[in-house]
Design an enzyme around this catalytic site. Structure first.
Site, PDB file in Angstrom:
ATOM      1  CB  CYS A   2     -44.666  62.537   6.900  1.00 48.32           C
ATOM      2  SG  CYS A   2     -43.215  62.722   7.916  1.00 48.32           S
ATOM      3  NE  ARG A  27     -46.171  62.662   1.084  1.00 42.67           N
ATOM      4  CZ  ARG A  27     -45.713  63.668   0.337  1.00 42.67           C
ATOM      5  NH1 ARG A  27     -45.648  63.526  -0.971  1.00 42.67           N
ATOM      6  NH2 ARG A  27     -45.281  64.791   0.869  1.00 42.67           N
ATOM      7  CD1 TRP A  74     -37.703  60.928   5.671  1.00 41.35           C
ATOM      8  CD2 TRP A  74     -38.066  58.799   5.157  1.00 41.35           C
ATOM      9  NE1 TRP A  74     -36.533  60.421   5.189  1.00 41.35           N
ATOM     10  CE2 TRP A  74     -36.724  59.115   4.868  1.00 41.35           C
ATOM     11  CE3 TRP A  74     -38.521  57.520   4.907  1.00 41.35           C
ATOM     12  CZ2 TRP A  74     -35.841  58.185   4.344  1.00 41.35           C
ATOM     13  CZ3 TRP A  74     -37.635  56.597   4.376  1.00 41.35           C
ATOM     14  CH2 TRP A  74     -36.316  56.929   4.109  1.00 41.35           C
ATOM     15  CG  ASN A 100     -44.853  66.154   4.858  1.00 37.76           C
ATOM     16  OD1 ASN A 100     -43.738  65.812   5.224  1.00 37.76           O
ATOM     17  ND2 ASN A 100     -45.146  66.430   3.592  1.00 37.76           N
ATOM     18  N   GLY A 101     -43.346  68.026   7.389  1.00 37.56           N
ATOM     19  CA  GLY A 101     -42.503  69.219   7.213  1.00 37.56           C
ATOM     20  C   GLY A 101     -41.493  69.306   8.348  1.00 37.56           C
ATOM     21  CD  GLU A 472     -23.584  60.041  -8.714  1.00 42.38           C
ATOM     22  OE1 GLU A 472     -22.719  59.233  -8.304  1.00 42.38           O
ATOM     23  OE2 GLU A 472     -24.798  59.834  -8.600  1.00 42.38           O
ATOM     24  CE  LYS A 476     -26.998  57.874 -10.202  1.00 42.00           C
ATOM     25  NZ  LYS A 476     -26.442  57.896  -8.934  1.00 42.00           N
ATOM     26  CD  GLU A 479     -27.065  53.639 -10.285  1.00 41.76           C
ATOM     27  OE1 GLU A 479     -27.299  52.704  -9.513  1.00 41.76           O
ATOM     28  OE2 GLU A 479     -26.816  54.781  -9.882  1.00 41.76           O
ATOM     29  CG  HIS A 495      -1.205  60.018 -18.183  1.00 41.88           C
ATOM     30  ND1 HIS A 495       0.128  60.258 -18.419  1.00 41.88           N
ATOM     31  CD2 HIS A 495      -1.729  61.218 -17.796  1.00 41.88           C
ATOM     32  CE1 HIS A 495       0.417  61.521 -18.170  1.00 41.88           C
ATOM     33  NE2 HIS A 495      -0.687  62.130 -17.784  1.00 41.88           N
ATOM     34  CE  LYS A 594     -32.335  54.533  -2.783  1.00 45.11           C
ATOM     35  NZ  LYS A 594     -31.694  55.394  -3.806  1.00 45.11           N
TER      36      LYS A 594
HETATM   37  C1  AGP Z   1     -26.204  54.973  -6.586  1.00 43.17           C
HETATM   38  O1  AGP Z   1     -27.127  55.392  -7.563  1.00 43.17           O
HETATM   39  C2  AGP Z   1     -26.467  53.545  -6.114  1.00 43.17           C
HETATM   40  N1  AGP Z   1     -27.788  53.404  -5.683  1.00 43.17           N
HETATM   41  C3  AGP Z   1     -25.402  53.072  -5.119  1.00 43.17           C
HETATM   42  O2  AGP Z   1     -24.122  53.360  -5.638  1.00 43.17           O
HETATM   43  C4  AGP Z   1     -25.484  53.692  -3.699  1.00 43.17           C
HETATM   44  O3  AGP Z   1     -25.087  55.046  -3.757  1.00 43.17           O
HETATM   45  C5  AGP Z   1     -24.525  52.923  -2.779  1.00 43.17           C
HETATM   46  O4  AGP Z   1     -24.957  51.589  -2.703  1.00 43.17           O
HETATM   47  C6  AGP Z   1     -24.427  53.506  -1.376  1.00 43.17           C
HETATM   48  O5  AGP Z   1     -25.686  53.437  -0.739  1.00 43.17           O
HETATM   49  P1  AGP Z   1     -25.881  54.280   0.626  1.00 43.17           P
HETATM   50  O6  AGP Z   1     -25.715  55.714   0.263  1.00 43.17           O
HETATM   51  O7  AGP Z   1     -27.252  53.938   1.094  1.00 43.17           O
HETATM   52  O8  AGP Z   1     -24.818  53.833   1.584  1.00 43.17           O
END
Ligand code: AGP
Length: 599
Positions: A2, A27, A74, A100-101, A472, A476, A479, A495, A594
């Site tokens: 927060c 935050r 938050w 905050n905590g 993953e 990373k 993207e 394969h 996001k």
């Molecule tokens: C991952 O870096 C991306 N931002 C994306 O794959 C994300 O993980 C996915 O859209 C799921 O989002 P969520 O965890 O908010 O459901």
């Protein structure tokens, strides 16, 4: 995480407190509040509203007063609401606090305070602090704060004022950051530098276990034994925008480096157990984990964790597939993972799981998100707002939560004996230190990133619990650097995908010392036989690996079950430095959002 701000001086506190709070919106932003002490009046002015700071600002009357505190939240305990917003006050309305905590022992403190006659008005952990200070108050806010905090376990950056002491603010810190801004006949206290930078570039940082007694012309810092601490002030050279990123170039890098604290906070108060009111006691013989993107990858790690610790048959599907797949005869425990708690496919999957009669658990970072209303039980990962589109600390926070869930289910279903649970918890406590060790040695990762930045295609390969790490790592990289990258089970390369390998196709091989290590070495040899360069991620003490690859990036020696978090941090830094090398807009990659709230 927060944002808190305090002001004492000659200006009207309201404008300073709101303006400064807006600089801390990164935050937390689910609710906000302000308390101002009006001169010559008996009643403190306290206003708090659910929603962004602007919602509070638009509903605020003109508040007269030069002493005040404010907060942007938050949520970790208690959903976003007007009553759960800070500041919280004591029974008489003389004390206002912002925090905050996480107060780990808040339930027992709350129960004891209620038994002593205190009346609570919120569901938050924070409110116990206001009533504790009230309990110990004998005309000295500093002493009352000290006595109150001696009862508290957990993390806090707390700020308090009292109607009967209009010339002081008192604050204290343990784990959550606090900075004092030094002005001329005015002083500021805040969670972070951006809040004060408009008014002063002279700051003093508070350390853990310290209390600051602040007037408009003085600051006094002591430890909890009352010993005075002389602390030099720093001159801040950052711009305001840099300050919001804590001096990091991008939010992504800041959030990568927040992970030691985020991992600790994800565990706080849960290692000795926690309740899942609606799931405890139900019968299930299998689990299914659902999610999208990085959350799906965390779920895949969860599959290995649940099957390894308690032998619970666990399947994993993307939310978008599950919701259209055939209904099967079994009724697994369904675990839905979503950082935002708003991903449309995962929300639809939660509703489908319930329609099929399954009990559901949500693992999310956002208190009050839609997912929390679509599942039977919720685990909050509590890593604080993740601003960068690229998920980093939420991924490691999700994995930590899955370890905790597996431990909880094993404990409640008798799969783990007491000594095994202790051993598991001790191993989990090391995760934060492991992350720190990786973060303390970024140079080899930067060098590898310089090479990767020139590639057009990259493969990530792994086995067992680090197969999801490969997926993953590829996500990373692609993207944020826009390099085509694929994650594969190492045993699958031969394969088909092997046909794609060329000398200019780097491979990132996750080769920790586990029961598949020898097979991993064979897979690496298949790759190097095609002249593809190999960057391996391996254990610190592994002296064999470098014989087979071009570069080894190291993680600390830790049992294979606990390697995904440190491996993830290596992969996050590798992607970050590669994208930075290519000049990509890291925090806001093209075409991405996001939270994908559309199907
Ligand atoms: C991952 O870096 C991306 N931002 C994306 O794959 C994300 O993980 C996915 O859209 C799921 O989002 P969520 O965890 O908010 O459901």
């Amino acid at each position: 995480m927060c944002g808190i701000v305090g002001y004492i001086g000659a200006r009207q506190a309201q404008s300073v407190l709101i303006d400064s709070l807006k600089r801390l919106e990164y935050r937390g932003y689910d609710s906000a509040g302000i308390a101002v002490v009006p001169p010559g009046q008996k009643k403190m002015q306290v206003h708090k509203k659910k929603g962004m700071i602007k919602n509070l600002e638009d509903n605020l009357p003109a508040l007269n007063g030069t002493l005040g505190i404010s907060h942007t939240r938050w949520a970790t305990h208690g959903p976003p609401s007007d009553s759960n917003a800070h500041p919280h006050v004591d029974c008489k309305g003389n004390i206002a606090i912002v925090h905050n905590g996480i107060i780990e022992n808040y339930l027992e403190l709350k129960e004891s305070l209620i038994n002593e006659g205190h009346v609570f008005t919120s569901e938050t952990d924070t409110e116990v602090l206001a009533h504790l200070i009230e309990k110990y108050y004998t005309n000295d806010l500093y002493k009352a704060m000290k006595l109150a905090l001696e009862q508290v376990q957990g993390s806090y950056a707390i700020l308090a004022l009292h109607m009967h002491e209009r010339d002081r603010l008192v604050s204290a810190r343990n784990e959550s950051p606090l900075v004092l801004g030094l002005g001329i006949d005015e002083n500021f206290i805040a969670s972070d530098v951006p809040a004060v930078l408009k008014y002063t570039d002279k700051v003093v940082y508070l350390d853990n276990g310290e209390i600051a007694d602040v007037t408009k012309s003085s600051i006094k810092i002591t430890d909890f034994n009352g010993k005075t601490i002389e602390r030099p002030w720093h001159k801040i050279e950052w711009s305001l925008e840099d300050a919001e990123k804590g001096g990091y170039e991008h939010f992504m890098l800041k959030e990568i480096f927040e992970q030691p604290r985020a991992v600790r906070e994800a565990m706080l108060g849960k290692l000795s157990g926690f309740t899942l009111d609606n799931v405890n006691g139900i019968e299930f013989n299998s689990a299914k984990i659902l999610g999208c993107g990085t959350s799906y990858h965390a779920g895949l790690v969860g599959k290995y964790i649940l099957e390894s610790i308690m032998g619970l048959p666990t399947s994993i599907e993307t939310s978008s597939e599950y919701r259209y797949n055939s209904t099967t005869l079994d009724q697994p425990l369904v675990i839905l993972i979503s950082q935002s708690g708003e991903t449309a496919d995962t929300l639809a999957a939660a509703r489908e799981a319930r329609r099929r009669g399954c009990k559901t658990i949500g693992i999310t970072n956002v208190v009050g998100s839609t997912l929390t209303r679509e599942v039977d039980d919720v685990m909050f990962i509590r890593v604080g707002p993740e601003i960068s589109v690229c998920a980093t600390k939420s991924f490691t926070g999700q994995i930590i939560s899955l370890y905790l869930l597996a431990s909880h289910l094993s404990r409640t279903r008798g799969f783990l004996k007491a000594d095994e649970i202790r051993e598991f918890s001790n191993a989990l406590r090391q995760q934060s230190r492991l992350v720190e060790q990786v973060l303390n040695n970024p140079e080899p990762i930067k060098e590898c990133a310089n090479k990767l930045a020139k590639a057009e295609n990259v493969f990530f390969i792994g086995r067992n619990i680090n197969y999801p790490s490969a997926l993953e790592g590829a996500l990373k990289l692609k993207e944020i650097s826009y390099i085509h990258a694929e994650g594969y089970q190492a045993g699958e390369l031969k394969h088909g995908p092997l046909a794609l390998l060329m000398p200019q196709t780097p491979i990132v091989a996750i080769a920790v010392k586990d029961h598949t290590y020898d097979k991993m070495i064979s897979n690496i040899e298949e790759v190097t036989a095609r002249d593809s360069p190999v960057i391996a991620i391996g254990h610190e003490s592994d002296t064999e690996l470098e014989k087979y690859v071009d570069t080894v990036l190291r993680i600390p020696d830790v049992p294979p079950l606990f390697t995904p978090v440190p491996v993830a941090v290596v992969l996050q830094l590798l992607a970050y430095y590669t994208a930075r090398n290519r000049g990509c807009p890291i925090d806001k990659p093209r075409n991405l959002a996001k939270s994908v709230t559309v199907e």
